[in-house]
Scaffold this active site. Structure first.
Site, PDB file in Angstrom:
ATOM      1  N   HIS A  96     -12.179  25.191  23.978  1.00 24.81           N
ATOM      2  CA  HIS A  96     -13.073  25.345  25.186  1.00 24.81           C
ATOM      3  C   HIS A  96     -14.640  25.500  24.542  1.00 24.81           C
ATOM      4  CE1 HIS A  96     -10.616  26.003  28.934  1.00 24.81           C
ATOM      5  NE2 HIS A  96     -10.084  25.262  27.928  1.00 24.81           N
ATOM      6  N   HIS A 259      -0.952  21.681  24.439  1.00 24.95           N
ATOM      7  CA  HIS A 259      -0.215  22.275  25.344  1.00 24.95           C
ATOM      8  C   HIS A 259       0.987  22.254  24.919  1.00 24.95           C
ATOM      9  CE1 HIS A 259      -2.630  20.997  29.156  1.00 24.95           C
ATOM     10  NE2 HIS A 259      -3.314  21.617  28.285  1.00 24.95           N
TER      11      HIS A 259
END
Length: 731
Positions: A96, A259
């Site tokens: 992020h 993920h």
């Protein structure tokens, strides 16, 4: 007490300083020149003398990585690690930090540690990353200024991957921290979180944005506008990742690789979350999102609102993500927080996932709508299938894509620091060949300048070519610039702003001079076209100054090399194509922004101050550097002479300006007494007389004693732009 006012802000009672009206409130159309002066040295507690590369060289890098490795499994009671491992949290932190990068203007990204400040530290998509940075604080405190926050955040993501069995491609330090929020980045016009008012009539994201909603890094994981449609989500995923320079293969690898680890958190509705860090109470000390649900942590954590893990073994690198995706059918469900997600049907016992905190509890794998877009999108699905069947290819693709994600805005390899820098060169790094020959000396430079001026090319053409080459530089991601001489290659050679016909004439003349010099050199010396383009501009500036009565020597330092087509990704360089270049009075038609706003934005990308922007534009105008001979702003009768005529004539009170159209984007200046036409101008010209701050600067140069200062300041600013990408000179 309510009548008492603060002597500094003038406010009464408990009204915050933010409630004070400022100039922008009174005059909302006023341009923001503050972005040209952000990150002033006075804001940096380390001072002007601090040199980060030197400090980084003193770092015990191995010890730092060992401490980060230990941190991964050192679960803290105040914020317990999922499955006893913080790896996924730090991957998200690094992702992020880097994931705000967008190719449109090179802004965002991990290069400055801007995630520590508003608005990023309080974005909904960054919920609970404040805890990750606090977990890093003991390590940052230990190693001090030898490691920046920006570098530490990215390195923590790398170590997290390595600690869970993944082999990364490498790591480079060199990111220097900023010390205040960035004001130059346009994140969107929305006034509320998770809103979408950023698309054109075709449904495409407006440039330069790369996220689908305000406060998101990429896409809404529940689907476009919260609608669980994997096919529509696939379009969003591809568009947003492409906006940060990722191919479809890199996009699939990043989504699946990221993920492979950790879980989503949505134990309860987000109504249990209190204010984000910037809005939190003083006593929260910079932490936000206090969770009032049960313990507020561990199994009660609320982040995205989606709840669950993607695969078994969430703390190990394996093929589980694709195995789950393609083994099971998926049922649309809602999380305890009320978020749309997909749950695997008829799960085998060995694929049930143990709870991250509660012993004896397990859950079926989940996928977000964005995850399932990899299975349902016609373009991404074949790539996902291939990675499912070829773990080695998947691992290699993810390693490379992760390195690209986390290093895209660091700049050229000359800025890379540390022992983990990979030797392999990537084309997205915009490589230039090393200089392997002796450089030309002062005598040869002087001879070459004479030859260039005698080549038949005008001052205007030589200045425009040099400016076109160097001004592609972006301080945001340190791309572009004159090194590499890519203005002679596609796509830059055909850009309208570069006046291709005129540019070709300059390049042909310079190539002839280069060939003659290199073939006749007996001492092994060579000169590149990249150097000659800049040298030609410098020679032209010297002549223009001399013709105006000022003898100057424009500093020139050789050492640029010429890149080839094989080192130049045409599509990647096309994003450097300007929407507008106010310095050459050129603007693509149909843009919603005003010319003066685009000028200031470009000046900020060139790291210019307001005085530097002013003197450069004024000098380029009178030397005739406008694209295609455009006469707007050429406030002189002596085109090609470097003088302060632009400033003097702009301030002439006997000139009356009137717009030529209802759009008020072009103007005619007439003699106020006779009505005779004197000049034409764009908004990028007249802003220097309209804006009070810019007018004050212009006045300095228009004064009777301002001519010499103008020339000296122009030369200094010119050299700065010509050397913006010469990182080799600073190492």
């Amino acid at each position: 007490m309510s009548d008492l006012k603060c002597p500094f802000s003038g406010h009464t009672g408990a009204v915050t300083p933010a409630g004070n009206t400022n100039n922008g409130d009174w005059w909302p159309n006023q341009i923001n020149l503050g972005i040209l002066h952000q990150h002033h040295p006075a804001s940096n507690p380390l001072g002007d003398a601090f040199d980060y590369p030197t400090a980084f060289a003193s770092l015990d890098y191995s010890a730092l990585k060992a401490d980060l490795q230990t941190l991964m499994t050192d679960s803290q009671d105040w914020w317990p690690a999922d499955w006893g491992h913080y790896g996924a949290l730090f991957i998200r932190l690094a992702w992020h930090s880097a994931g705000t990068y967008r190719t449109g203007d090179g802004r965002g990204g991990a290069g400055h540690g801007n995630q520590r400040f508003a608005p990023l530290n309080s974005w909904p998509d960054n919920t609970n990353l404040d805890k990750a940075r606090r977990l890093l604080w003991p390590i940052k405190r230990k190693y001090g200024n030898a490691i920046s926050w920006a570098d530490l955040i990215i390195l923590s993501g790398n170590v997290a991957l390595e600690s869970m069995g993944f082999r990364t491609f490498g790591f480079a330090g060199g990111r220097e921290d900023i010390w205040q929020p960035e004001e130059d980045v346009f994140w969107g016009k929305e006034t509320g979180w998770l809103k979408d008012e950023r698309r054109n009539d075709k449904g495409e994201l407006n440039q330069p944005l790369a996220a689908v909603e305000m406060g998101l890094i990429y896409v809404n994981p529940e689907g476009p506008h919260g609608e669980p449609d994997p096919v529509a989500s696939g379009r969003d995923v591809r568009e947003t990742f492409a906006r940060m320079g990722m191919t479809v293969e890199e996009t699939v690898a990043l989504v699946a690789g990221g993920h492979t680890f950790g879980k989503c958190h949505g134990a309860a509705p987000d109504s249990h979350l209190e204010a984000e860090p910037e809005g939190a109470a003083l006593h929260e000390q910079g932490l936000g999102w206090r969770n009032t649900y049960e313990s507020g942590k561990g199994e009660h954590t609320i982040t995205s609102g989606i709840e669950g893990a993607w695969k078994p073994n969430p703390t190990r690198w394996d093929q589980g993500y694709f195995q789950m995706m393609f083994t099971y059918e998926w049922e649309l469900t809602k999380s305890p927080a009320g978020a749309w997600q997909w749950t695997a049907k008829d799960v085998k016992p060995e694929h049930m996932i143990p709870d991250a905190h509660v012993a004896g509890k397990s859950s079926a794998p989940i996928m977000t709508t964005a995850d399932l877009s990899l299975r349902h999108d016609a373009i991404m699905e074949p790539v996902a299938r291939r990675f499912h069947l070829d773990q080695e290819a998947f691992a290699d693709a993810f390693a490379r894509a992760w390195f690209k994600l986390t290093h895209r805005d660091l700049g050229p390899r000359a800025l890379y620091l540390g022992p983990d820098v990979p030797e392999e060169v990537q084309i997205w790094q915009d490589p230039v060949p090393p200089v392997t020959h002796p450089l030309i000396d002062e005598a040869e430079i002087s001879t070459l300048k004479q030859q260039i001026l005698a080549s038949g090319q005008s001052v205007s053409a030589l200045v425009a070519a040099a400016w076109g080459s160097a001004s592609t530089f972006r301080g945001s991601d340190r791309r572009g610039g004159a090194n590499g001489g890519r203005i002679r290659l596609l796509p830059q050679r055909t850009w309208e702003v570069n006046d291709p016909e005129q540019l070709n004439g300059v390049l042909t003349a310079l190539e002839t001079i280069q060939s003659q010099f290199n073939s006749s050199s007996s001492n092994g010396k060579s000169v590149s076209i990249a150097d000659l383009i800049v040298l030609g501009g410098c020679a032209a500036v010297e002549k223009a100054a001399a013709d105006g009565g000022h003898t100057v020597v424009v500093p020139f330092r050789p050492g640029r090399s010429d890149a080839g087509p094989e080192q130049t990704d045409t599509a990647s360089f096309n994003v450097l194509k300007p929407l507008a270049d106010g310095f050459r009075n050129w603007q693509r038609s149909g843009l919603p922004l005003r010319a003066e706003e685009l000028l200031v934005d470009r000046a900020q990308l060139l790291t210019l101050s307001a005085p530097e922007m002013t003197v450069l534009l004024a000098g380029l105008r009178v030397m005739g550097a406008n694209t295609a001979g455009n006469r707007q702003g050429v406030f002189t009768q002596n085109v090609g002479v470097l003088s302060n005529d632009f400033c003097v004539n702009l301030l002439d009170m006997t000139t009356r300006w009137t717009p030529t159209s209802e759009a008020q984007d072009a103007y005619i200046g007439r003699d106020s007494a006779t009505g005779a036409e004197r000049w034409s101008a764009s908004r990028a010209d007249l802003v220097f007389g309209s804006n009070s701050q810019l007018r004050a600067i212009v006045e300095v140069y228009a004064q009777n004693d301002g001519g010499s200062r103008f020339v000296a300041d122009f030369v200094k600013a010119w050299v700065k732009v010509m050397e913006l990408d010469r990182f080799d000179l600073r190492s």
